[in-house]
Design an enzyme around this catalytic site. Structure first.
Site, PDB file in Angstrom:
ATOM      1  CG  ASP A  52      -1.986  -0.974   0.934  1.00 26.01           C
ATOM      2  OD1 ASP A  52      -2.689  -1.215   0.060  1.00 26.01           O
ATOM      3  OD2 ASP A  52      -2.471  -1.652   2.244  1.00 26.01           O
TER       4      ASP A  52
ATOM      5  CG  ASP B 293      -7.272  -3.497  -3.196  1.00 31.00           C
ATOM      6  OD1 ASP B 293      -7.648  -4.366  -3.632  1.00 31.00           O
ATOM      7  OD2 ASP B 293      -7.947  -3.168  -1.958  1.00 31.00           O
TER       8      ASP B 293
HETATM    9  N1  GLY Z   1      -6.891  -1.275  -0.193  1.00 36.67           N
HETATM   10  C1  GLY Z   1      -7.960  -1.741   0.630  1.00 36.67           C
HETATM   11  C2  GLY Z   1      -9.540  -1.210   0.448  1.00 36.67           C
HETATM   12  O1  GLY Z   1      -9.749  -0.763  -0.747  1.00 36.67           O
HETATM   13  O2  GLY Z   1     -10.249  -1.351   1.323  1.00 36.67           O
END
Ligand code: GLY
Length: 403
Positions: free
Chosen positions: A119, A177
């Site tokens: 992330d 994601d």
């Molecule tokens: N990356 C986690 C979400 O979109 O909740």
């Protein structure tokens, strides 16, 4: 032979030029939308001037739940959206109080440039990246390049992806994601001239295109690979309603991610993929008439289930960008939906009353429904992408519409 080549070249020019020039010449913001957006930014400014007094100095605002302000540590995946939202607000309003608050928070984020997390693109690109757009400087650049190096270390060339979460023995997990984190890598190649970052991003996007999508171009949330062979072990969900369902935010991440990859590479297969995803979403019978999705397109109980304002905001921002790269008919189709989403999110159904919602702009997002976590709450990234969509809309007819 020569004539044929000339005809081919002419055909290419004829088919490509309208798509390119449309972006610069024909997409015009509408006066009523601009009025609405200006009002939203004025209101948002007041809201965030309230919110900033409820965020501990060492953490980042995430949500307001059960009448309490909730903040997260800088190593949380959503941390960067708080400074990012403040900086987007500054872009729109030139409110230096919010700018200074955003910049102050970057210091708290700085150690995260070395975090081992998929992330990191969300965290650093949406904070430092925005700061660097507003005021480019060597420190921001260095932090972003180090962040790109950190993300690169999670790439497995056998699988062809960067890894999500922590690895379990024999499992290499990748969520849709991750597409959003590739922007940091594409940026790093542009700035350093080192092509290795872009190669990772392109390989990841290609692998994800091959394995994450169903024939209807909806995507799985999670694909589990064998790290030793690259073989797909399993396709499933974590945050969606079911393994075979279409988790709403995941579909928005995919659309935004492939649109961004087209911008960065000009590879037509990414544009085609973004158009296919858009088509899945826009023709989905469970997309409400006001265009803000339910939390999952296949959630049991529709229409009596939660909406996800964050999925709507990301979708609007992605569609506005995609409109610039596509043919006139699709551009109009995408812009109509993006405008509708902005209007819906600006209505009292989603936009908080002045002084309410803990200072966040939007109500009604869904974080992790299967875990019953952050359901029907404000979320910092819903605000972030809503503001991004509105800034992109304001700049529709400008060449640098993303700035
Ligand atoms: N990356 C986690 C979400 O979109 O909740």
């Amino acid at each position: 032979m020569k004539k044929l080549t000339f005809i081919k070249a002419a055909l290419i020019v004829i088919t490509i030029i309208p798509a390119i020039s449309y972006g610069q010449n024909q997409l015009k913001p509408k006066a009523d939308m601009l009025k609405l957006i200006d009002k939203n930014f004025t209101d948002a400014d007041k809201q965030y001037r309230l919110l900033i007094h409820h965020v501990p100095l060492d953490s980042m605002a995430e949500t307001f739940e059960h009448n309490k302000w909730v903040s997260v540590a800088a190593n949380n995946w959503v941390s960067g959206f708080y400074p990012g939202a403040l900086l987007y607000l500054y872009k729109a309003t030139k409110d230096t109080t919010l700018y200074n608050e955003g910049i102050r928070r970057l210091k708290v984020m700085e150690p995260e440039q070395k975090i081992d997390s998929h992330d990191i693109g969300f965290m650093m690109n949406d904070s430092y990246g925005v700061a660097n757009q507003i005021n480019p400087n060597a420190n921001y650049k260095q932090v972003l390049i180090t962040s790109a190096n950190s993300l690169s270390k999670r790439f497995n060339p056998i699988v062809g992806c960067t890894m999500s979460w922590a690895s379990q023995p024999g499992q290499f997990r990748v969520i849709i994601d991750n597409m959003m984190n590739l922007e940091l890598l594409m940026w790093a190649t542009k700035v350093t001239g080192d092509s290795s970052y872009a190669k990772i991003a392109i390989t990841h996007a290609n692998t994800t295109m091959k394995n994450h999508f169903r024939p209807d171009y909806s995507s799985y949330h999670l694909v589990i690979y064998d790290p030793a062979t690259g073989a797909v072990i399993k396709k499933q969900t974590v945050q969606g309603a079911a393994d075979e369902s279409a988790w709403a935010r995941g579909q928005s991440w995919g659309l935004y991610g492939y649109t961004m990859m087209y911008r960065e590479t000009k590879d037509p297969k990414y544009l085609a993929q973004a158009n296919h995803i858009a088509n899945f979403i826009l023709t989905n019978p469970n997309l409400p008439a006001d265009k803000v999705p339910y939390w999952d397109y296949n959630a049991p109980g529709i229409p009596n289930v939660e909406r996800d304002a964050s999925a709507g905001a990301i979708l609007a921002s992605g569609l506005i960008e995609l409109s610039h790269y596509t043919d006139v008919a699709n551009a109009k189709r995408y812009m109509d939906v993006a405008e509708q989403i902005i209007k819906t999110l600006s209505s009292p159904q989603f936009k908080a009353k002045a002084g309410g919602n803990g200072g966040y702009i939007l109500m009604h997002s869904v974080g992790h429904k299967p875990k019953n976590a952050l359901v029907d709450v404000p979320l910092n990234y819903a605000d972030y992408y809503f503001m991004e969509a509105m800034l992109r809309y304001k700049n529709l007819d400008k060449k640098a519409f993303l700035q």
